[in-house]
Write an enzyme that holds these catalytic residues in place. Structure first.
Site, PDB file in Angstrom:
ATOM      1  N   CYS A   5       0.818  -1.212   0.000  1.00 31.62           N
ATOM      2  CA  CYS A   5       0.000   0.000   0.000  1.00 31.62           C
ATOM      3  C   CYS A   5       0.842   1.247   0.000  1.00 31.62           C
ATOM      4  O   CYS A   5       2.063   1.217   0.063  1.00 31.62           O
ATOM      5  CB  CYS A   5      -0.929   0.018   1.206  1.00 31.62           C
ATOM      6  SG  CYS A   5      -0.067   0.155   2.772  1.00 31.62           S
ATOM      7  N   GLY A  31      -0.840   0.590  -4.678  1.00 33.62           N
ATOM      8  CA  GLY A  31      -2.015  -0.192  -4.318  1.00 33.62           C
ATOM      9  C   GLY A  31      -3.200   0.197  -5.165  1.00 33.62           C
ATOM     10  O   GLY A  31      -3.591   1.361  -5.187  1.00 33.62           O
ATOM     11  N   ASN A 105       1.346   0.687   6.062  1.00 38.06           N
ATOM     12  CA  ASN A 105       2.039   0.036   4.956  1.00 38.06           C
ATOM     13  C   ASN A 105       3.051  -0.927   5.545  1.00 38.06           C
ATOM     14  O   ASN A 105       3.968  -0.516   6.256  1.00 38.06           O
ATOM     15  CB  ASN A 105       2.754   1.094   4.097  1.00 38.06           C
ATOM     16  CG  ASN A 105       3.599   0.471   2.997  1.00 38.06           C
ATOM     17  OD1 ASN A 105       3.361  -0.648   2.578  1.00 38.06           O
ATOM     18  ND2 ASN A 105       4.594   1.198   2.535  1.00 38.06           N
ATOM     19  N   GLY A 106       2.879  -2.207   5.272  1.00 37.58           N
ATOM     20  CA  GLY A 106       3.804  -3.203   5.782  1.00 37.58           C
ATOM     21  C   GLY A 106       3.108  -4.510   6.084  1.00 37.58           C
ATOM     22  O   GLY A 106       2.041  -4.809   5.560  1.00 37.58           O
ATOM     23  N   CYS A 240      13.878  -2.350   2.200  1.00 35.67           N
ATOM     24  CA  CYS A 240      13.504  -3.279   1.118  1.00 35.67           C
ATOM     25  C   CYS A 240      14.175  -2.873  -0.190  1.00 35.67           C
ATOM     26  O   CYS A 240      13.901  -1.801  -0.735  1.00 35.67           O
ATOM     27  CB  CYS A 240      11.988  -3.294   0.945  1.00 35.67           C
ATOM     28  SG  CYS A 240      11.430  -4.337  -0.423  1.00 35.67           S
ATOM     29  N   TYR A 246      11.606  -2.210  -8.269  1.00 36.10           N
ATOM     30  CA  TYR A 246      10.297  -2.246  -8.922  1.00 36.10           C
ATOM     31  C   TYR A 246       9.254  -1.295  -8.336  1.00 36.10           C
ATOM     32  O   TYR A 246       8.578  -0.592  -9.075  1.00 36.10           O
ATOM     33  CB  TYR A 246       9.746  -3.682  -8.879  1.00 36.10           C
ATOM     34  CG  TYR A 246       8.340  -3.833  -9.392  1.00 36.10           C
ATOM     35  CD1 TYR A 246       8.054  -3.701 -10.750  1.00 36.10           C
ATOM     36  CD2 TYR A 246       7.289  -4.094  -8.524  1.00 36.10           C
ATOM     37  CE1 TYR A 246       6.761  -3.827 -11.230  1.00 36.10           C
ATOM     38  CE2 TYR A 246       5.987  -4.230  -8.994  1.00 36.10           C
ATOM     39  CZ  TYR A 246       5.733  -4.102 -10.350  1.00 36.10           C
ATOM     40  OH  TYR A 246       4.457  -4.217 -10.820  1.00 36.10           O
ATOM     41  N   SER A 287       8.458  -0.455 -15.508  1.00 40.23           N
ATOM     42  CA  SER A 287       9.500  -0.586 -14.486  1.00 40.23           C
ATOM     43  C   SER A 287      10.866  -0.948 -15.061  1.00 40.23           C
ATOM     44  O   SER A 287      11.875  -0.789 -14.379  1.00 40.23           O
ATOM     45  CB  SER A 287       9.085  -1.638 -13.451  1.00 40.23           C
ATOM     46  OG  SER A 287       8.801  -2.867 -14.090  1.00 40.23           O
ATOM     47  N   ASP A 349      13.989  -6.326 -18.097  1.00 43.10           N
ATOM     48  CA  ASP A 349      12.877  -6.294 -17.147  1.00 43.10           C
ATOM     49  C   ASP A 349      13.448  -6.268 -15.741  1.00 43.10           C
ATOM     50  O   ASP A 349      14.631  -6.551 -15.529  1.00 43.10           O
ATOM     51  CB  ASP A 349      11.968  -7.515 -17.333  1.00 43.10           C
ATOM     52  CG  ASP A 349      10.555  -7.289 -16.806  1.00 43.10           C
ATOM     53  OD1 ASP A 349      10.295  -6.203 -16.249  1.00 43.10           O
ATOM     54  OD2 ASP A 349       9.712  -8.199 -16.945  1.00 43.10           O
ATOM     55  N   ASP A 350      12.577  -5.938 -14.762  1.00 43.27           N
ATOM     56  CA  ASP A 350      13.064  -5.789 -13.389  1.00 43.27           C
ATOM     57  C   ASP A 350      13.227  -7.120 -12.663  1.00 43.27           C
ATOM     58  O   ASP A 350      14.072  -7.256 -11.794  1.00 43.27           O
ATOM     59  CB  ASP A 350      12.125  -4.883 -12.594  1.00 43.27           C
ATOM     60  CG  ASP A 350      10.712  -5.417 -12.567  1.00 43.27           C
ATOM     61  OD1 ASP A 350      10.396  -6.235 -11.684  1.00 43.27           O
ATOM     62  OD2 ASP A 350       9.916  -5.026 -13.430  1.00 43.27           O
ATOM     63  N   CYS A 386       8.514 -13.010   0.466  1.00 38.34           N
ATOM     64  CA  CYS A 386       8.679 -11.883   1.383  1.00 38.34           C
ATOM     65  C   CYS A 386       7.577 -11.921   2.435  1.00 38.34           C
ATOM     66  O   CYS A 386       6.446 -12.293   2.135  1.00 38.34           O
ATOM     67  CB  CYS A 386       8.615 -10.567   0.613  1.00 38.34           C
ATOM     68  SG  CYS A 386       8.675  -9.097   1.676  1.00 38.34           S
ATOM     69  N   CYS A 436      17.465  -5.195   3.023  1.00 38.84           N
ATOM     70  CA  CYS A 436      16.977  -6.573   3.119  1.00 38.84           C
ATOM     71  C   CYS A 436      17.017  -7.198   1.739  1.00 38.84           C
ATOM     72  O   CYS A 436      16.429  -6.664   0.786  1.00 38.84           O
ATOM     73  CB  CYS A 436      15.544  -6.587   3.661  1.00 38.84           C
ATOM     74  SG  CYS A 436      14.809  -8.249   3.715  1.00 38.84           S
ATOM     75  N   CYS A 439      14.601 -12.024  -0.216  1.00 40.78           N
ATOM     76  CA  CYS A 439      13.924 -12.683  -1.336  1.00 40.78           C
ATOM     77  C   CYS A 439      14.923 -13.334  -2.290  1.00 40.78           C
ATOM     78  O   CYS A 439      14.565 -14.212  -3.080  1.00 40.78           O
ATOM     79  CB  CYS A 439      13.022 -11.706  -2.085  1.00 40.78           C
ATOM     80  SG  CYS A 439      13.845 -10.187  -2.606  1.00 40.78           S
TER      81      CYS A 439
END
Length: 475
Positions: A5, A31, A105-106, A240, A246, A287, A349-350, A386, A436, A439
């Site tokens: 979000c 979002g 958000n999280g 993150c 992205y 992106s 691409d990302d 994630c 972080c 992923c």
């Protein structure tokens, strides 16, 4: 992959609802499932929420019916909690006659455990979102601790990622978890302070970017001014990295750097790590654009536009019919045959998640006459899910967790495939130790149980000690 979000808030502005609408409009990319705004005139609180995009939910008539100088808003894509009107944020409750709203958000990894204990003691929840546990913890602690200490203690008890806003009639509060997973920034519009997930929201409303909300910090804005409090000292910053790859808009400043510039560095590094003999570098819009520019500039291969994108396709179009799902990429992207016919193409691409979309995009390029397709990804292979605010598939659905790079290349149909290395990615950002990368590596900054949707983790009691520091309002 979807971001959870975006949040936006403003204090003491005569057009608070309309400014918040514009802020959410700028943050729509974070979002697209639902949106909401809570506005207060200092004593009365109004809320309007709905499923869909910001401009369809908030008409001129709606915004005109929301007077007040204090507001917070929210765009949502669910990672915890189902898609339903009860799960649209901001959440709003009445507590001893005062309206209390929250936008988050999280993702809280111990929310299920806390909720179970709260329900066992009589708490009644109105949603299935992790955000609501913060409200319940706060209301239970307010009488004994007071507002600021109650918020701090509530946030000390949750684990995971949060960049959140709370509105108490004429008091606006912003807070960020001690790991700093998700971005949250502070700005100034004339004499009104603002919070937002990204600085692009400030640009749209003409506000000045002041600084980031620090990891572990709570900022309180009231009629007396603005004050900063330390909820919890950061132990290990874990921003993150996918905000750069992205999620964030390229024109935003996130974690202290302009997103476009970081992505361009990623593209340049990718070109050095995985060169290709080709006639044209093209991005997967949108992106992949910045990284593709970087790849082209570093490699000397001309940059080109290989696709036109239909920006008017919303998520509501996607129906549970197989033939429509198969058409999804064609509806969003259309290859330009005159550019691609007979060309050797570097496609940038990302990321690759499941690989199904990448396969369809490469198929479109083949149909348009591309002679060779060299697929380049401006991030390492995503091998792990994630748990800190991004909606990712379970591990077995992530193609890189079960396939080698060569197997992925065969599956998507490219002539060659190259991923940006983790070392290369981290070389493109300031303070790489503060990010972080779970992923890619599976090394999570907090203990998680990847096999479960809701994460349970025991923790002992701790008390937050707050010492106010006067904000100067300058970066």
């Amino acid at each position: 992959m979807r971001e959870k979000c975006g949040v936006f808030g403003i204090h003491n502005h005569p057009q608070a609802a309309k400014i918040t609408y514009l802020g959410l409009y700028a943050l729509q990319h974070r979002g697209q499932e639902s949106a909401g705004i809570v506005v207060s005139d200092g004593s009365n609180t109004i809320i309007h929420r709905g499923l869909g995009l910001v401009d369809s939910i908030f008409t001129e008539d709606v915004l005109s019916s929301m007077p007040g100088k204090f507001a917070i808003g929210h765009n949502r894509y669910s990672t915890t909690g189902s898609t339903s009107p009860s799960n649209i944020q901001p959440l709003l409750i009445s507590f001893f006659g005062e309206g209390i709203a929250i936008s988050h958000n999280g993702n809280l990894i111990n929310a299920a455990e806390i909720r179970e204990k709260l329900e066992s003691s009589g708490s009644i929840f109105q949603s299935t979102m992790d955000t609501e546990v913060i409200i319940h913890l706060f209301t239970k602690l307010t009488k004994s601790l007071g507002r600021k200490q109650a918020i701090a203690q509530a946030l000390k008890r949750v684990k995971g990622a949060y960049s959140l806003l709370m509105l108490f009639n004429d008091v606006l509060i912003g807070a960020r978890d001690p790991h700093g997973f998700r971005p949250l920034v502070l700005g100034l519009l004339d004499s009104s302070y603002l919070f937002a997930s990204e600085t692009c929201a400030f640009d749209l409303v003409g506000a000045k970017y002041i600084r980031e909300v620090k990891p572990g910090e709570m900022i309180v804005i009231d009629k007396k001014g603005i004050n900063s409090y330390t909820i919890e000292k950061p132990k290990k910053i874990s921003q993150c990295i996918f905000e750069y790859i992205y999620f964030a808009r390229p024109d935003s400043i996130v974690f202290g750097e302009t997103v476009h510039k970081v992505r361009e560095k990623m593209g340049r590094t990718l070109a050095r790590e995985h060169p290709a003999k080709a006639d044209l570098v093209i991005p997967v819009p949108d992106s992949g654009i910045s990284a593709a520019l970087g790849y082209a500039r570093e490699s000397g291969i001309p940059y080109g536009i290989g696709f036109t994108r239909n920006h008017y396709v919303g998520r509501t179009f996607i129906q549970p019919l197989q033939f429509i799902r198969d058409m999804e990429v064609r509806i969003k992207l259309n290859p330009i045959k005159g550019v691609l016919d007979g060309k050797r193409v570097v496609l940038v691409d990302d990321s690759i998640v499941r690989g199904t979309t990448s396969r369809k995009i490469i198929s479109l390029l083949r149909e348009a006459g591309a002679k060779e397709i060299h697929f380049r990804i401006s991030s390492p292979p995503i091998k792990f899910p994630c748990f800190f605010g991004i909606d990712t598939p379970v591990k077995k659905e992530l193609i890189a967790s079960t396939h080698t790079v060569e197997q992925i290349r065969e599956k998507v149909g490219a002539n060659s495939l190259g991923y940006l290395s983790l070392e290369g990615l981290l070389s493109c950002v300031k303070n790489p130790e503060n990010f972080c990368t779970a992923c890619f590596t599976g090394k999570y900054p907090l203990k998680v149980k990847p096999q479960t949707k809701y994460i349970f983790e025991k923790k002992g009691r701790s008390v937050a000690v707050l010492s106010p520091k006067k904000e100067t309002g300058t970066s």
